[in-house]
Each structure stands twice: as C-alpha cells, then as structure tokens.
Design an enzyme around this catalytic site. Structure first.
Site, PDB file in Angstrom:
ATOM      1  N   THR A 154      -0.022   4.556   0.363  1.00 49.82           N
ATOM      2  CA  THR A 154      -0.318   5.524   1.416  1.00 49.82           C
ATOM      3  C   THR A 154       0.240   5.076   2.758  1.00 49.82           C
ATOM      4  OG1 THR A 154      -2.292   6.406   0.332  1.00 49.82           O
ATOM      5  CG2 THR A 154      -2.184   6.616   2.715  1.00 49.82           C
ATOM      6  N   CYS A 178      -6.335  10.488  -7.447  1.00 53.92           N
ATOM      7  CA  CYS A 178      -6.240   9.054  -7.164  1.00 53.92           C
ATOM      8  C   CYS A 178      -6.946   8.323  -8.290  1.00 53.92           C
ATOM      9  CB  CYS A 178      -6.896   8.717  -5.821  1.00 53.92           C
ATOM     10  SG  CYS A 178      -6.981   6.957  -5.459  1.00 53.92           S
ATOM     11  N   CYS A 194      -1.015   4.972 -11.066  1.00 51.40           N
ATOM     12  CA  CYS A 194      -1.207   5.240  -9.638  1.00 51.40           C
ATOM     13  C   CYS A 194      -0.603   6.600  -9.351  1.00 51.40           C
ATOM     14  CB  CYS A 194      -0.537   4.173  -8.780  1.00 51.40           C
ATOM     15  SG  CYS A 194      -0.659   4.501  -6.998  1.00 51.40           S
ATOM     16  N   THR A 231      -0.374   8.113  -6.337  1.00 47.66           N
ATOM     17  CA  THR A 231       0.395   8.123  -5.094  1.00 47.66           C
ATOM     18  C   THR A 231       1.788   7.538  -5.292  1.00 47.66           C
ATOM     19  OG1 THR A 231      -1.717   7.801  -3.947  1.00 47.66           O
ATOM     20  CG2 THR A 231       0.268   7.587  -2.631  1.00 47.66           C
ATOM     21  N   ASP A 291       0.829  -1.200   0.000  1.00 46.24           N
ATOM     22  CA  ASP A 291       0.000   0.000   0.000  1.00 46.24           C
ATOM     23  C   ASP A 291       0.866   1.253   0.000  1.00 46.24           C
ATOM     24  OD1 ASP A 291      -1.586   2.224   1.662  1.00 46.24           O
ATOM     25  OD2 ASP A 291      -3.042   0.911   0.685  1.00 46.24           O
TER      26      ASP A 291
END
Length: 246
Positions: free
Chosen positions: A50, A198, A84, A86, A48
C-alpha cells in the site's frame, strides 16, 4: 519433487498461515501422502504494498516479487498463487516474468462470486488503501455488471485499523470491529455481498466467521482452486489455465 505448485506469501505472514491452514484442512486426506505437494515462499520482507502504491517514491515491492517468481520458475512448478490481493497491482509484470501460470486472485474471486450470488445487485469492497487506489477489485466488479460501493471514509478507516492495528501489529482479530464493518456495509450501504479485498480480512473471516453477511473471500476461493488444480496435476490431467476463472 514433481507436479507441485508454489505459494508466494509472507504479505503478511498471518494471512499466509491462514491460507496454508485452510489448504491442509480442506484437502481430502486419510494419510500423509494425500496432502498436496507445494513450496511456500514466505517473503515477509517484501516492502509494504500500500505504501508504494500510494507513493511511488517508497520502496517498490515489484523487484523482490519478480525475483521470487524467477527463482521458483527454475524449479518448474505447475502453477503459482500469490497470497496478497494488493500485490496484484503488478500482476501483468509478474506474469510477464515467467511462463508458469500465476493465478489472478481478484479476478477469480469476482468470477466465483458472480456464480455464487447471481441475484446480487450491489457489491461492497473492504480492502487496504492500496487495493482501493489501484482499482483492481473495483474494475473486476464493475466489469461483471454489479453496482459497487466502498462505503465512506469512516468505514475505510475502520478497515485499515482492523488490518494494521489489530492483525498486522497485534496479531489478533477484533471480531466486534469486523462484524460492525460488515453490518455497516450491508445496512447503510445496501451491499448484498461484501468482497474481502485483503488477505488479513480473510484471516479475520477464518477466525470470526459467525455472522449473517454474504462475503466473497478471495483467499478462501483461491484455497479451493489450489486444491482443485493440485489434485488435477497429481492425476496427470492437462489444465487449460485460460479457462480456470469460469
């Protein structure tokens, strides 16, 4: 296969599926051979993004993405896109791992937004906590000369719920929640354009586009750029990748 590009995806898979669907849907075609040549890397087990950005003791997503980049570089694609927002936290490290151009989605999004909405004054950002914490979009938006807002904690919690509770966990879009987020950013925080920072939000936009608000959808923008570049490389045109954001 020659004259193709690589898609680094799987973060998450529904968002990547949305990119591929839009890519194929928008590509002008009358026969199978008109579609673009590309390789999709759907690396769903990448940690992940984040969680790592907020706490570096959590598993890093950089090593598996560097591995993906290096593996694909051996096949010699013309360029790569990473689905993506992020993950662009480590953009410099990822680009340094290869000589193949890696298109910078947040930078491209703001560049296109600036051209499309030249009279906009205040830009809103809705995104994961990781994208907010790493300031990728915030820095791009401010450098482009816009005022900037991320709303308040209540709206950020709604965004997180839409991304994780609805799309990542349940695999569906809560259209009413999405519309309410956009309405609040426009009405309460006076944002002329809302950046969808996002790719799950891009998925929400694909599934629930019927609203009156101006959005800058990075995934939609990179779809269009992928098609433009993909058609150019098929025609054998030389591309100056330093100029593609203009």
């Amino acid at each position: 296969m020659r004259k193709f590009f690589t898609v680094i995806g799987g973060m998450g898979s529904l968002a990547t599926e949305s990119y591929i669907h839009l890519l194929n849907e928008r590509t002008p075609s009358k026969k199978d051979q008109d579609y673009l040549d590309y390789i999709l890397v759907n690396h769903s087990t990448v940690p992940d993004r984040t969680a790592h950005i907020l706490d570096h003791s959590k598993p890093s997503f950089l090593p598996p993405l560097v591995e993906d980049i290096k593996q694909q570089s051996l096949l010699k694609p013309e360029f790569m896109v990473m689905i993506c927002n992020t993950a662009h936290y480590y953009y410099k490290e990822l680009q340094a791992a290869t000589d193949i151009p890696l298109i910078h989605m947040p930078h491209m999004t703001v560049s296109v937004m600036k051209d499309k909405y030249p009279n906009a004054k205040k830009i809103g950002l809705i995104a994961t906590k990781g994208t907010i914490a790493d300031h990728i979009y915030e820095d791009e938006i401010k450098e482009a000369g816009f005022e900037f807002s991320m709303g308040d904690q209540e709206i950020r919690d709604q965004v997180e719920s839409l991304i994780y509770d609805d799309i990542k966990i349940k695999g569906k879009v809560d259209a009413a929640k999405y519309y309410d987020i956009l309405k609040t950013m426009h009405d309460k925080f006076e944002c002329d354009v809302i950046v969808l920072g996002c790719t799950e939000l891009s998925y929400a936009q694909e599934k629930a586009p019927d609203h009156p608000y101006n959005v800058a959808d990075g995934q939609s923008i990179i779809v269009d750029k992928s098609i433009e570049l993909g058609q150019k490389i098929r025609r054998g045109e030389k591309i100056d990748y330093t100029q593609i954001y203009k």
